[in-house]
Design an enzyme around this catalytic site. Structure first.
Site, PDB file in Angstrom:
ATOM      1  N   LEU A  64      -2.186  -3.293  -4.778  1.00  0.00           N
ATOM      2  CA  LEU A  64      -1.625  -3.703  -6.073  1.00  0.00           C
ATOM      3  C   LEU A  64      -1.441  -5.216  -6.160  1.00  0.00           C
ATOM      4  CD1 LEU A  64       0.974  -0.862  -6.792  1.00  0.00           C
ATOM      5  CD2 LEU A  64      -1.369  -1.073  -7.636  1.00  0.00           C
ATOM      6  N   ASN A  95      -0.896  -5.837   2.405  1.00  0.00           N
ATOM      7  CA  ASN A  95      -1.465  -7.186   2.566  1.00  0.00           C
ATOM      8  C   ASN A  95      -1.260  -8.045   1.322  1.00  0.00           C
ATOM      9  OD1 ASN A  95      -3.288  -5.469   1.261  1.00  0.00           O
ATOM     10  ND2 ASN A  95      -5.086  -6.551   2.012  1.00  0.00           N
ATOM     11  N   ASP A 152      -3.339  -2.789   7.014  1.00  0.00           N
ATOM     12  CA  ASP A 152      -4.630  -2.702   6.319  1.00  0.00           C
ATOM     13  C   ASP A 152      -5.082  -4.033   5.724  1.00  0.00           C
ATOM     14  OD1 ASP A 152      -6.920  -1.141   5.411  1.00  0.00           O
ATOM     15  OD2 ASP A 152      -6.193  -1.656   3.426  1.00  0.00           O
ATOM     16  N   HIS A 179      -6.853   0.541   9.650  1.00  0.00           N
ATOM     17  CA  HIS A 179      -8.134   0.019   9.171  1.00  0.00           C
ATOM     18  C   HIS A 179      -8.968  -0.122  10.446  1.00  0.00           C
ATOM     19  CE1 HIS A 179     -10.475  -3.270   6.959  1.00  0.00           C
ATOM     20  NE2 HIS A 179     -10.787  -3.495   8.206  1.00  0.00           N
ATOM     21  N   HIS A 232     -10.132   4.834   5.065  1.00  0.00           N
ATOM     22  CA  HIS A 232     -11.486   4.688   4.498  1.00  0.00           C
ATOM     23  C   HIS A 232     -12.640   4.886   5.493  1.00  0.00           C
ATOM     24  CE1 HIS A 232     -10.614   0.741   6.091  1.00  0.00           C
ATOM     25  NE2 HIS A 232      -9.942   0.317   5.046  1.00  0.00           N
ATOM     26  N   ASP A 307      -9.160   2.844  -2.248  1.00  0.00           N
ATOM     27  CA  ASP A 307      -9.136   1.487  -1.689  1.00  0.00           C
ATOM     28  C   ASP A 307      -9.310   0.460  -2.814  1.00  0.00           C
ATOM     29  OD1 ASP A 307      -8.956  -0.604   0.100  1.00  0.00           O
ATOM     30  OD2 ASP A 307     -10.912  -0.265   1.041  1.00  0.00           O
TER      31      ASP A 307
END
Ligand SMILES: [Zn+2]
Length: 426
Positions: A64, A95, A152, A179, A232, A307
């Site tokens: 976001l 992040n 991530d 990740h 992912h 993602d």
């Protein structure tokens, strides 16, 4: 508010019902649900005209960008994109600037999202300042509302830190989302390492860079009993590792993004190095795409996530090798699901809904919404046949870095209802 003529479905629907229902929502609660409800005087009515309604979908992996990167996205614009894509809940990655590494930042996000129609669950950092050195205050952040932990954008690279994080996370009963990238193997790759990267003369990121880290994390999950969630996933071998670990009873789950079960590295060549095909992990091969679909169908891959990674035009409109990784995903996820999983009959609707509704919430230990009288009104209205085009006009994100922009798509989220609010696509 009265929602009329909707076909109710969920992850347990053995077949698609042929009768529609009407749903009355008052003060955020489903107060009535039956074949036919007469509108009260002055009651607002929405006619679904035979569209589907299911419990609200959740995307457990979005960026976001707030706080600190509001030129790319804000909590408000990200939630608008989520609502337009049919999602009533998202979990957001840490992040940001500052990173979500303290209880203060967790609470800032929770408070900002309070009045929005989408539930926002922050994911806290594993490490202080997301530096990968020492453990962040996970307990404190959990008390503030964090539902999982991840660095991530980057992997938790230090295996000892990952081990400690998993020990801690199992005490707190939350997952650690990694990740999966061995940076020594992956750098300085700009796309998948393979036939296409050699033809284009671009440095590649090999699948093994992802698989080595997945293997490490599976071993650490086995050792600690902690819950590792593989973010992912994108390679066939990665899916095989998770499938095997699950068979052995190891506490591991995973997720896949629509672009990884739809697009391949060929798109980079075909598009003439369009940076909207650049993300991490990179687009892989047709065989990997097939493995993602097989993994989703047999339940090895638990959840579908996007993602969603907004970047401004200035950041993406540079030479391919300099562009940042990541693309938007919230508004186009459902259309990709329809095209690749439903229309091809690779998965029944109920299983697809399980990956979008139940699995993310089960992984994050959240309550799964139910479409029933007396329950919170938390639902998604959608169809599988509407043809539409994703354009800069109907795009709700502050960014527009999507490979699906201006593409004709099929199947669309019509709207959502959550927290006593409703949002419809026109
Ligand atoms: Zn990532």
């Amino acid at each position: 508010m009265l929602f009329r003529n909707l076909i109710p479905v969920d992850s347990k629907s053995k077949s698609v019902p042929s009768v529609t229902v009407d749903i009355r929502v008052e003060n955020g609660i489903i107060t009535e649900m039956s074949d036919s409800i007469e509108p009260k005087k002055d009651e607002e009515v929405f006619d679904g005209k035979g569209a589907f309604v299911s419990p609200g979908w959740m995307d457990m992996h979005v960026h976001l960008r707030e706080p600190g990167l509001e030129h790319k996205e804000t909590i408000e614009t990200g939630c608008a994109a989520a609502a337009a894509g049919g999602f009533t809940a998202v979990a957001c990655m840490p992040n940001t600037i500052p990173a979500i590494h303290t209880r203060d930042v967790v609470e800032y996000i929770v408070n900002k999202a309070k009045r929005l129609p989408v539930d926002v669950y922050p994911i806290g950092c594993v490490s202080k300042e997301r530096k990968g050195e020492s453990l962040a205050e996970m307990g404190d952040m959990k008390d503030g509302g964090a539902v999982a932990f991840s660095d991530d954008g980057d992997p938790v690279y230090n295996a000892k830190l990952m081990r400690t994080a998993l020990d801690y996370a199992s005490m707190l009963d939350v997952p650690v989302i990694n990740h999966e990238e061995d940076l020594d193997l992956s750098r300085p790759g700009h796309m998948n390492e393979g036939r296409v990267s050699s033809r284009l003369g671009l440095e590649g990121t090999p699948g093994i860079a992802e698989e080595v880290m997945i293997a490490r994390d599976i071993l650490l999950a086995e050792l600690t009993g902690g819950h590792v969630h593989v973010a992912h996933i994108s390679t066939r071998r990665g899916v095989e590792l998770v499938r095997d670990a699950k068979k052995r009873g190891i506490n591991v789950t995973t997720e896949v993004c629509p672009h990884h079960f739809d697009l391949t590295d060929e798109e980079i060549e075909r598009s003439g190095f369009d940076t909207n095909y650049k993300m991490h992990p990179p687009l892989r091969t047709e065989d990997d795409v097939e493995a993602m679909i097989e993994g989703l169908a047999d339940g090895t891959i638990d959840a579908i996530c996007t993602d969603h990674a907004p970047h401004s035009i200035e950041e993406k409109e540079v030479e391919f090798i300099y562009a940042p990784n990541g693309i938007l995903g919230l508004q186009t996820a459902w259309s990709v699901v329809v095209c690749r999983l439903l229309d091809t009959k690779r998965m029944p609707l109920a299983d697809v809904l399980e990956r979008l509704i139940d699995a993310p919430r089960r992984i994050l230990r959240l309550t799964i919404p139910q479409l029933k009288k007396g329950e919170q009104a938390n639902f998604t209205i959608f169809n599988t046949d509407e043809k539409w085009t994703y354009t800069t006009k109907n795009n709700k994100s502050r960014s527009r870095n999507s490979p699906y922009l201006n593409a004709e798509l099929k199947g669309r989220a019509v709207g959502i209802c959550n927290k006593g609010q409703w949002v419809f696509n026109q």
